[in-house]
Design an enzyme around this catalytic site. Structure first.
Site, PDB file in Angstrom:
ATOM      1  N   GLN A  75       9.200   8.951 -13.812  1.00 15.35           N
ATOM      2  CA  GLN A  75       8.693   9.137 -12.456  1.00 15.35           C
ATOM      3  C   GLN A  75       9.743   8.837 -11.389  1.00 15.35           C
ATOM      4  OE1 GLN A  75       5.152   6.651 -12.839  1.00 15.35           O
ATOM      5  NE2 GLN A  75       3.865   8.459 -12.939  1.00 15.35           N
ATOM      6  N   TYR A 100      -1.999  -6.979  -7.017  1.00 18.65           N
ATOM      7  CA  TYR A 100      -1.742  -5.849  -7.916  1.00 18.65           C
ATOM      8  C   TYR A 100      -1.857  -6.343  -9.363  1.00 18.65           C
ATOM      9  CZ  TYR A 100       0.427  -3.600  -3.798  1.00 18.65           C
ATOM     10  OH  TYR A 100       0.696  -3.078  -2.556  1.00 18.65           O
ATOM     11  N   TYR A 138       3.964   2.940   2.817  1.00 20.89           N
ATOM     12  CA  TYR A 138       3.378   2.955   1.480  1.00 20.89           C
ATOM     13  C   TYR A 138       2.545   4.215   1.284  1.00 20.89           C
ATOM     14  CZ  TYR A 138      -1.315   0.916   2.826  1.00 20.89           C
ATOM     15  OH  TYR A 138      -2.571   0.651   3.353  1.00 20.89           O
ATOM     16  N   GLN A 175       4.270  -2.707   7.178  1.00 24.29           N
ATOM     17  CA  GLN A 175       4.017  -1.782   6.068  1.00 24.29           C
ATOM     18  C   GLN A 175       2.660  -1.113   6.267  1.00 24.29           C
ATOM     19  OE1 GLN A 175       3.492  -1.732   1.212  1.00 24.29           O
ATOM     20  NE2 GLN A 175       4.890  -3.231   2.105  1.00 24.29           N
ATOM     21  N   THR A 195       5.036  -1.115  -6.750  1.00 24.65           N
ATOM     22  CA  THR A 195       4.627  -1.560  -8.085  1.00 24.65           C
ATOM     23  C   THR A 195       3.133  -1.824  -8.206  1.00 24.65           C
ATOM     24  OG1 THR A 195       5.043  -3.897  -7.605  1.00 24.65           O
ATOM     25  CG2 THR A 195       6.902  -2.608  -8.443  1.00 24.65           C
ATOM     26  N   GLY A 243       6.006   4.904  -5.712  1.00 18.64           N
ATOM     27  CA  GLY A 243       5.336   4.254  -6.822  1.00 18.64           C
ATOM     28  C   GLY A 243       5.707   4.896  -8.150  1.00 18.64           C
ATOM     29  N   LEU A 247       4.062   9.322  -1.393  1.00 15.42           N
ATOM     30  CA  LEU A 247       3.724  10.578  -2.073  1.00 15.42           C
ATOM     31  C   LEU A 247       2.216  10.792  -2.127  1.00 15.42           C
ATOM     32  CD1 LEU A 247       6.319  10.543  -4.997  1.00 15.42           C
ATOM     33  CD2 LEU A 247       6.460  11.720  -2.791  1.00 15.42           C
ATOM     34  N   CYS A 248       1.487  10.057  -1.288  1.00 17.09           N
ATOM     35  CA  CYS A 248       0.033  10.190  -1.175  1.00 17.09           C
ATOM     36  C   CYS A 248      -0.633  10.112  -2.555  1.00 17.09           C
ATOM     37  CB  CYS A 248      -0.356  11.479  -0.455  1.00 17.09           C
ATOM     38  SG  CYS A 248      -2.043  11.429   0.203  1.00 17.09           S
TER      39      CYS A 248
END
Length: 329
Positions: free
Chosen positions: A285, A59, A203, A175, A22, A279, A206-207
């Site tokens: 998405q 974030y 994390y 992580q 997120t 993400g 999907l780069c």
């Protein structure tokens, strides 16, 4: 297709092997976000079986946690909340601060923003070289004993740093950044996690969208989007990475009838005790998540993937540009 799960020590609920990341939902460094769509995205993720929601105070400077808390109202017990600690922000920027005092302040702020009485997985966001592992670890263990957190994790730690931490508190998870294009942890963190029974929350799975299969040469990034400064998204590298994605897309289709996105996630899941953090900031998405389950990559797949990457990406770069500075003395 049922979603694969994994157990994290200290958390009774089986955890989905895809987690919703997120960072973008916080708006900061991703060109903004729409809160209503973010809430819808989180709720749809939970409805689809993704129960791990990974967030952090930094974030959006509290905003992502607030949105997660709002989204999980009424369905909190169906979710596993992972958040982080030990980054502080001010007008001078973002800095690491893993002191016991900072941790004690942050846990109360996070619990309030997340509208919950506990955090399932509490992770040190970045190691703080100015604070002994003992101080950080013992304070987190006190929070665990108080029931405010269920399990302790670290993020962006080396094996040596994890060894130092584990002398004073039990670690359940780590992580690091990990995806087909960013594989540094295979030399140290991943084997360490396998050896010590830690779950790896990967994390950037999907780069930063590169491996989604949805980007093209004229994809533009607006506002404060961090991809404007990510070396992968600058010429001439961007074209090379896109060529690698196209080659991976063809392999995924020919070998398995899958999308490149599904291939990228499956590859992470086949590496060991791993969770892929996906993400998303709008429901669309989340499309394709179920494609990642119910199949495996074989040795020939892995060999061909490595050949394709070596052919197309001759000067790979990692995610080092994202590391926040340590405090000065």
């Amino acid at each position: 297709m049922s979603i694969e799960t994994i157990r994290i020590e200290g958390i009774a609920t089986p955890v989905s092997r895809i987690g919703l990341g997120t960072w973008a939902i916080g708006g900061w460094m991703w060109g903004g976000a729409d809160d209503a769509r973010s809430v819808e995205t989180i709720r749809q993720a939970v409805e689809s079986g993704i129960n791990l929601i990974d967030t952090a105070p930094v974030y959006g400077f509290g905003h992502s946690e607030e949105v997660v808390g709002k989204a999980l109202e009424g369905i909190r017990e169906r979710a596993v909340i992972a958040t982080k600690v030990a980054l502080e922000w001010s007008d001078s920027g973002i800095h690491r601060n893993a002191t016991a005092r900072r941790i004690r302040q942050e846990i109360e702020d996070s619990l309030r923003r997340l509208r919950t009485d506990r955090i399932d997985l509490y992770q040190v966001h970045w190691p703080d070289p100015l604070v002994p592992h003992e101080e950080t670890a013992r304070e987190l263990e006190r929070l665990r004993e108080e029931g405010k957190i269920l399990a302790i994790g670290v993020s962006n730690y080396s094996p040596e740093q994890m060894d130092g931490f584990r002398r004073f508190a039990p670690l359940a998870a780590v992580q690091p950044p990990y995806n087909l294009f960013e594989r540094a942890i295979e030399a140290d963190v991943l084997p360490y996690a396998r050896e010590h029974g830690l779950v790896v929350l990967a994390y950037g799975a999907l780069c930063r969208g590169l491996l989604s299969g949805r980007m093209h040469a004229d994809t533009a990034f607006e506002g404060d989007d961090l991809r404007k400064v990510d070396p992968k998204f600058q010429a001439p590298r961007f074209a090379r990475y896109l060529a690698a994605v196209e080659a991976l897309r063809q392999l995924a289709r020919e070998r398995h009838g899958k999308s490149v996105l599904a291939l990228a996630i499956r590859w992470i899941l086949d590496q060991g005790p791993t969770i892929a953090l996906w993400g998303a900031r709008h429901p669309g998405q989340l499309a394709g998540i179920d494609e990642a389950f119910g199949w495996k990559l074989d040795a020939e797949d892995l060999r061909r993937i490595d050949v394709l990457l070596a052919e197309h990406v001759k000067d790979p770069v990692g995610p080092e540009f994202m590391a926040p500075p340590a405090r000065q003395g």
